[in-house]
Enzyme design. Structure first.
Site, PDB file in Angstrom:
ATOM      1  N   SER A  38      12.777  -2.906  -1.735  1.00  7.30           N
ATOM      2  CA  SER A  38      11.443  -2.308  -1.678  1.00  7.30           C
ATOM      3  C   SER A  38      10.518  -2.921  -0.632  1.00  7.30           C
ATOM      4  O   SER A  38       9.521  -2.309  -0.255  1.00  7.30           O
ATOM      5  CB  SER A  38      10.757  -2.355  -3.041  1.00  7.30           C
ATOM      6  OG  SER A  38      10.340  -3.666  -3.350  1.00  7.30           O
ATOM      7  N   LYS A  82       4.992  -7.206  -3.703  1.00 12.39           N
ATOM      8  CA  LYS A  82       4.499  -6.037  -2.958  1.00 12.39           C
ATOM      9  C   LYS A  82       3.357  -6.472  -2.047  1.00 12.39           C
ATOM     10  O   LYS A  82       2.824  -7.566  -2.155  1.00 12.39           O
ATOM     11  CB  LYS A  82       3.974  -4.947  -3.901  1.00 12.39           C
ATOM     12  CG  LYS A  82       4.931  -4.475  -4.968  1.00 12.39           C
ATOM     13  CD  LYS A  82       6.058  -3.644  -4.426  1.00 12.39           C
ATOM     14  CE  LYS A  82       6.980  -3.218  -5.578  1.00 12.39           C
ATOM     15  NZ  LYS A  82       8.294  -2.870  -5.133  1.00 12.39           N
TER      16      LYS A  82
END
EC number: 3.4.21.89
Length: 182
Positions: A38, A82
């Site tokens: 990701s 993230k």
């Protein structure tokens, strides 16, 4: 006999000092193992990063572009990594290939491709952050499950340290976010 007790005392002192240093470092730094794709291309699967846990403790808050490790809001036993895109009070808007923060379109050189599943608008609530993976096509992030409360943020990822061949400081791309008005 006196020499032996002196040696034992010195060994005990050394062990105590080593334990104090170990626990002091654990209070400040954490190791995070990147699992999944990701955050590609910047972070690869099976890399290890150093997380500065004190980054947001006293007065500083996460900034746009910071790469953070946090407890996943839907299952706090899991930690995710993230990039912070939106701060408290920001308005985030997406279409299928673009992202705007407070009306400013982001030009993100660090993403694999500009992919969003749907057009949507989010208003980041007080005390929360909007986070996205850099590999937008394969990232489970704020677009799907919402915001990350500040209390869930473990710290700021500052460097890739393993494998040694990948060692580097993590770029926050502050120039991408410099034009955004609060």
């Amino acid at each position: 006999m006196k020499r032996r007790s002196s040696l034992v005392r010195e060994l005990i002192e050394l062990v105590i000092l080593a334990l104090l240093i170990f626990f002091a470092v654990r209070l400040v730094v954490q190791v995070y193992h990147v699992e999944g794709v990701s955050m590609q291309p910047g972070l690869q699967n099976d890399e290890y990063v150093l997380v500065y846990k004190m980054a947001y403790i006293f007065s500083a808050s996460p900034q746009r572009g910071d790469v953070v490790v946090f407890h996943y809001p839907l299952d706090t036993s899991q930690d995710f990594i993230k990039r912070v895109i939106g701060l408290p009070g920001d308005t985030i808007r997406t279409d299928n290939t673009h992202i705007w923060v407070n009306g400013t379109e982001l030009n993100e050189p660090y993403i694999t491709g500009p992919t969003n599943p749907l057009a949507k608008i989010w208003k980041v609530p007080p005390g929360s952050y909007f986070v996205l993976g850099d590999n937008r096509l394969q990232s489970d992030d704020s677009r799907y499950w919402g915001f990350v409360p500040k209390d869930y943020i473990v710290g700021k990822a500052v460097a890739i340290y393993w494998p040694v061949s990948a060692w580097e400081l993590i770029n926050t791309y502050q120039s991408v976010y410099a034009q955004i008005k609060k």
